[in-house]
Write a protein that holds these residues in place. Structure first.
Motif, short mmCIF file in Angstrom:
data_model
loop_
_atom_site.label_atom_id
_atom_site.label_comp_id
_atom_site.label_asym_id
_atom_site.label_seq_id
_atom_site.Cartn_x
_atom_site.Cartn_y
_atom_site.Cartn_z
N SER A 192 0.76 -1.16 -0.16
CA SER A 192 -0.08 0.12 -0.02
C SER A 192 0.85 1.22 -0.08
O SER A 192 0.39 2.40 -0.10
CB SER A 192 -0.91 -0.03 1.16
OG SER A 192 -0.23 -0.15 2.35
N VAL A 194 1.99 2.50 2.36
CA VAL A 194 1.84 3.66 3.55
C VAL A 194 3.25 3.68 4.51
O VAL A 194 3.91 2.55 4.62
CB VAL A 194 0.87 2.95 4.66
CG1 VAL A 194 0.40 3.78 5.81
CG2 VAL A 194 -0.29 2.72 3.60
N ASP A 212 -0.74 5.38 9.14
CA ASP A 212 -2.19 6.28 8.98
C ASP A 212 -3.43 5.35 9.21
O ASP A 212 -3.44 4.11 8.65
CB ASP A 212 -2.43 6.79 7.66
CG ASP A 212 -3.52 7.55 7.43
OD1 ASP A 212 -4.28 7.56 8.28
OD2 ASP A 212 -3.63 8.26 6.27
N ARG A 213 -4.35 5.71 10.08
CA ARG A 213 -5.62 4.77 10.46
C ARG A 213 -6.25 4.49 9.23
O ARG A 213 -6.99 3.49 9.07
CB ARG A 213 -6.08 5.10 11.41
CG ARG A 213 -5.65 5.14 12.78
CD ARG A 213 -6.66 5.58 13.98
NE ARG A 213 -7.57 4.49 13.97
CZ ARG A 213 -8.51 4.46 14.95
NH1 ARG A 213 -8.57 5.46 15.88
NH2 ARG A 213 -9.06 3.40 15.37
N ALA A 214 -6.28 5.28 8.34
CA ALA A 214 -6.97 5.04 6.96
C ALA A 214 -6.45 3.96 6.17
O ALA A 214 -7.30 3.52 5.26
CB ALA A 214 -7.20 6.36 6.20
N GLN A 215 -5.18 3.67 6.25
CA GLN A 215 -4.70 2.60 5.64
C GLN A 215 -3.84 1.33 6.29
O GLN A 215 -2.85 1.37 6.24
CB GLN A 215 -3.68 3.05 4.44
CG GLN A 215 -4.47 3.90 3.40
CD GLN A 215 -3.34 4.66 2.39
OE1 GLN A 215 -2.73 5.62 3.07
NE2 GLN A 215 -3.55 4.34 1.07
N PRO A 217 -2.35 -1.80 7.48
CA PRO A 217 -2.06 -3.17 6.61
C PRO A 217 -2.55 -4.16 7.37
O PRO A 217 -3.16 -4.22 8.54
CB PRO A 217 -0.42 -3.00 6.77
CG PRO A 217 -0.33 -2.11 8.29
CD PRO A 217 -1.16 -1.17 8.42
N ASP A 221 1.51 -8.66 5.00
CA ASP A 221 1.91 -7.57 4.40
C ASP A 221 3.55 -7.19 4.90
O ASP A 221 4.15 -7.68 5.62
CB ASP A 221 1.19 -6.14 4.72
CG ASP A 221 -0.08 -6.12 4.08
OD1 ASP A 221 -0.26 -6.86 3.16
OD2 ASP A 221 -0.98 -5.31 4.31
#
Lengths: 285, 170
Positions: A192, A194, A212-215, A217, A221
């Motif tokens: 991702s 991130v 970031d809490r939006a992405q 893993p 990963d």
């Protein structure tokens, strides 16, 4: 006749105060001086003296360790053997696919004249010493300033990132492992992209912080170095995500990693001495 | 004079063993602290002042061998050496239990104090995690080793009277 209470014995308090004051002065000096300061130089000299001792200790104990591993391996079950064989087949197939992708990548890089990031000069080194204290995550290697090793250089193994050179003597160096509590690596989730910071801990466990809490893993990963900060080159494998806990009340998710490098048993490492082969005098591998 | 050389020899041997073999004696993630064991024994048999000086010297070398702040182990071991000597001299327990109790308390105090020093300096790992994963297992490990080496080491370090048994050492 009265029998008095035994008088509590007193030590030389003044001596203790002097020693404590000396220790505090040393601590202050250590934090205030630079890398070329007196105490850092003293540490380098101590490393030069202790490296041969550590080497002897490793040489003496390695047969014992090997025998232990052999005995432990005797208990490997048939099921585990079959699982490993199946995994081996799967990895061989994956390797062929990746080789194809690598060759394609090379052709494309040549087309756009892309700077080859993996063309870093590396220097092979043997691990001659393990952490002398439970509080520290550091190993000693048999390469030093005479071979072109400098403090701050990244160190890796075939499986991924190992750490960073902390102290250098002419023929040995101390490498602070990524699992050490004081280590921090700018990391990135490979799939991702991130960003986060990989940090060690006192127990040797790795975590990926400030993601970031939006992405968030997921387990499995792969985390690689992001190249940010300029210490570690981009793209070195740091570890695999093993668990993710995302609680609503916390600012960042808790992400646990496992390094692919068997840090407790590692015997050889590569020091990334720079991007130019001509910069070092030691053997380049 | 000979006692001083014996002390220096014991400390030097402890530091060599620490570098060469302690990392390979790791159990449950903790390695023994051999210089600490020698400092504790020294403090018990020679008193608080000798314990403090030996602790400072051994701690300083331990600091230089490692990667942590220089002076932290020197501070911790000098205080540990002094405290151990004082405990031994003022403890009312008798027999073999006295040195063993003192050694166990000193081992526990040393690692706890080191954690506190690192916390004050701002370079400490998570406090409770360290307490559980390092301080307590290390205290148990060091205490067991003290039980093993104390009788022999104390006999070696104390030259003022001959000791034939563990009971007489106490």
């Amino acid at each position: 006749m009265r029998i008095g209470q035994p008088e509590p014995k007193r030590g030389n308090t003044r001596l203790l105060v002097v020693l404590v004051a000396l220790a505090v002065i040393l601590l202050t000096l250590y934090f205030r001086e630079g890398d070329s300061g007196l105490l850092h130089q003293a540490r380098s000299l101590t490393l030069a003296a202790s490296a041969p001792i550590a080497r002897v200790g490793t040489a003496i104990t390695s047969p014992v360790g090997a025998a232990g591993e052999f005995l432990a391996g005797l208990g490997t079950s048939r099921e585990r053997l079959e699982a490993l064989e199946a995994q081996n087949e799967e990895l061989r197939a994956r390797l062929a696919e990746l080789e194809e992708a690598r060759q394609e990548n090379e052709r494309l890089r040549a087309l756009v004249d892309f700077a080859e990031e993996s063309n870093l000069a590396t220097l092979g080194a043997r691990v001659i010493g393990r952490p002398a204290s439970t509080w520290e995550g550091a190993i000693t290697i048999d390469r030093g300033s005479e071979d072109g090793v400098e403090a701050g250089m990244p160190v890796m193994a075939a499986q991924g990132l190992v750490g960073q050179v902390a102290t250098v003597s002419p023929r040995a160096a101390t490498v602070r492992l990524i699992t050490d509590q004081q280590s921090g690596v700018a990391g990135m989730v490979q799939s991702s992209r991130v960003l986060g910071i990989v940090r060690g801990s006192i127990s040797g466990a790795l975590s990926l912080d400030f993601v970031d809490r939006a992405q968030v893993p997921k387990a499995g990963d792969v985390v690689i170095t992001s190249g940010l900060g300029g210490v570690y080159p981009k793209g070195i494998v740091v570890g695999d995500v093993t668990s993710v806990e995302d609680h609503r009340g916390e600012l960042y998710p808790r992400i646990a990693l496992t390094s692919r490098v068997p840090i407790g048993r590692i015997e050889e490492v590569l020091v990334l001495v720079g991007s130019g082969v001509g910069e070092v005098t030691g053997e380049i591998e | 004079m000979s006692r001083a050389w014996t002390t220096i020899g014991a400390l030097a041997a402890a530091l060599i063993l620490q570098v060469a073999f302690a990392p390979h004696m790791e159990i449950f993630g903790v390695s023994p602290n051999i210089p600490l064991l020698v400092v504790i024994t020294l403090a018990i048999v020679q008193g608080p002042s000798a314990g403090a000086v030996a602790g400072f010297a051994a701690g300083l070398v331990l600091d230089l061998i490692g990667t942590g702040p220089v002076g932290a182990w020197a501070l911790v071991l000098s205080v540990t050496g002094y405290t151990t000597g004082m405990l031994q001299e003022n403890m009312f327990a008798e027999g073999w239990l006295a040195p063993v109790t003192v050694a166990v308390i000193a081992g526990l105090l040393a690692d706890t104090f080191y954690l506190i020093v690192l916390t004050v300096l701002g370079v400490a790992p998570a406090f409770w995690e360290s307490l559980v994963s390092v301080v307590l297992p290390a205290a148990v490990y060091n205490a067991l080793l003290v039980l093993l080496i104390y009788p022999w080491l104390a006999r070696f370090l104390r030259s003022d009277r001959s000791m034939k048994s563990f009971r007489r050492l106490a």
